[in-house]
Design an enzyme around this catalytic site. Structure first.
Site, PDB file in Angstrom:
ATOM      1  N   PRO A 166       5.895  45.138  33.949  1.00 16.46           N
ATOM      2  CA  PRO A 166       7.121  44.391  33.779  1.00 16.46           C
ATOM      3  C   PRO A 166       7.729  43.852  35.052  1.00 16.46           C
ATOM      4  O   PRO A 166       8.096  44.612  35.938  1.00 16.46           O
ATOM      5  CB  PRO A 166       8.074  45.425  33.172  1.00 16.46           C
ATOM      6  CG  PRO A 166       7.447  46.758  33.420  1.00 16.46           C
ATOM      7  CD  PRO A 166       6.179  46.556  34.136  1.00 16.46           C
ATOM      8  N   GLU A 167       7.870  42.569  35.130  1.00 22.23           N
ATOM      9  CA  GLU A 167       8.752  41.956  36.106  1.00 22.23           C
ATOM     10  C   GLU A 167       9.921  41.402  35.292  1.00 22.23           C
ATOM     11  O   GLU A 167      10.013  41.664  34.098  1.00 22.23           O
ATOM     12  CB  GLU A 167       8.013  40.866  36.892  1.00 22.23           C
ATOM     13  CG  GLU A 167       6.864  41.453  37.721  1.00 22.23           C
ATOM     14  CD  GLU A 167       6.194  40.472  38.659  1.00 22.23           C
ATOM     15  OE1 GLU A 167       6.878  39.582  39.182  1.00 22.23           O
ATOM     16  OE2 GLU A 167       4.981  40.593  38.870  1.00 22.23           O
TER      17      GLU A 167
END
Length: 271
Positions: free
Chosen positions: A2-3
């Site tokens: 996840p960014e």
DNA sequence: AAAAGCCCCTGGATGC
DNA sequence: TGCATCCAGGGGCTTT
């Protein structure tokens, strides 16, 4: 995984469905990054007001207090009326009147932390030093350039540090620098104003496009309602070492900065 | 104050 | 097939 885009897509995928729910029970394994910080039983009966995002943290607002949720490197959330039986990597589960929220995280770098308010010490410790939100109005180009001016470290590492701008992770740092034509090793303070402007635009652009596409990833990313797959933003440089630059054909190079891999085109990003 | 390293942890890919 | 090594989308903490 996840960014910022993946975290935001996750948020959008369950924020509406969970709003207004009343917590029935909370179960927390002892194996995430930090302890929950309160007794799970005392959350029962509270209601969920909303889900916000700050950087890569999700803030689950309760009628009293909030939960700070971080997905770490390998975390993902599920929210549904019924979920499959919990597996070995399911470390947090919150049953509500509208469904169950579950954090699955093999590497356990993720976290769920309770705080009485955003000003409480537990929250300030995690949120207090975060930089500007890149998809909001506070991401001002003058402030961005001024903040970079004060730093001598490599621009890639300043982006990753998150105290100037949040949400830019290892993939999008390389991608944004490519779009702006900036060498990742360049000292942040040496960026001219026009180049800061270009980078500012590139960051907003690449993140917004990724959110619009439903969270780009190299591997499978699935949001909290199970959507996955078909979105996939083509990386210009990330993980493409040795392959031809999509713009000029030059072989993409890789290097290590602060124990993370960086990718760039030596021709398109000359300095 | 800022920068650089270290470390948390598991699993998948690669190489011998 | 088995085993060792390396690498992975993060970030707080400690040390320079």
């Amino acid at each position: 995984m996840p960014e910022l885009p993946e975290v935001e897509v996750t948020r959008l995928s369950f924020a509406f469905d969970i709003a207004g729910a009343i917590i029935i029970s909370v179960r927390m394994g002892k194996s995430l990054r930090w302890p929950l910080g309160c007794c799970p039983a005392q959350l029962a009966g509270r209601s969920v007001l909303a889900v916000r995002r700050r950087g890569k943290y999700l803030l689950v607002d309760l009628d009293h207090g909030l939960l700070l949720v971080h997905l770490g490197m390998s975390g993902s959330l599920s929210f549904a009326r019924r979920l499959p039986p919990a597996g070995a990597h399911d470390h947090f589960e919150m049953v509500t009147t509208q469904g169950t929220l579950r954090l699955t995280d093999p590497r356990r770098f993720g976290a769920v932390v309770y705080a009485d308010s955003e000003d409480a010490p537990q929250a300030r410790k995690l949120l207090g030093k975060l930089g500007m939100e890149p998809l909001s109005d506070v991401f001002d180009v003058d402030r961005f350039h001024a903040a970079l001016k004060r730093r001598k470290a490599a621009i890639k590492q300043v982006l990753l540090a998150g105290d100037v701008v949040v949400g830019v992770g290892n993939i999008y740092a390389s991608e944004a620098l490519f779009m702006a034509g900036i060498r990742p090793t360049l000292s942040a303070g040496r960026l001219s104003r026009p180049r800061s402007v270009k980078l500012h635009a590139a960051i907003g652009d690449v993140l917004a496009r990724a959110v619009a596409k439903g969270g780009s990833t190299l591997r499978n990313f699935s949001s909290a309602n199970g959507d996955s797959g078909h979105f996939q933003l083509e990386a210009m440089v990330y993980a493409r070492q040795g392959q031809p630059c999509r713009v000029c054909g030059t072989s993409i190079k890789t290097l290590r900065q602060g124990q993370r891999s960086t990718f760039y085109c030596p021709h398109c990003q000359k300095a």
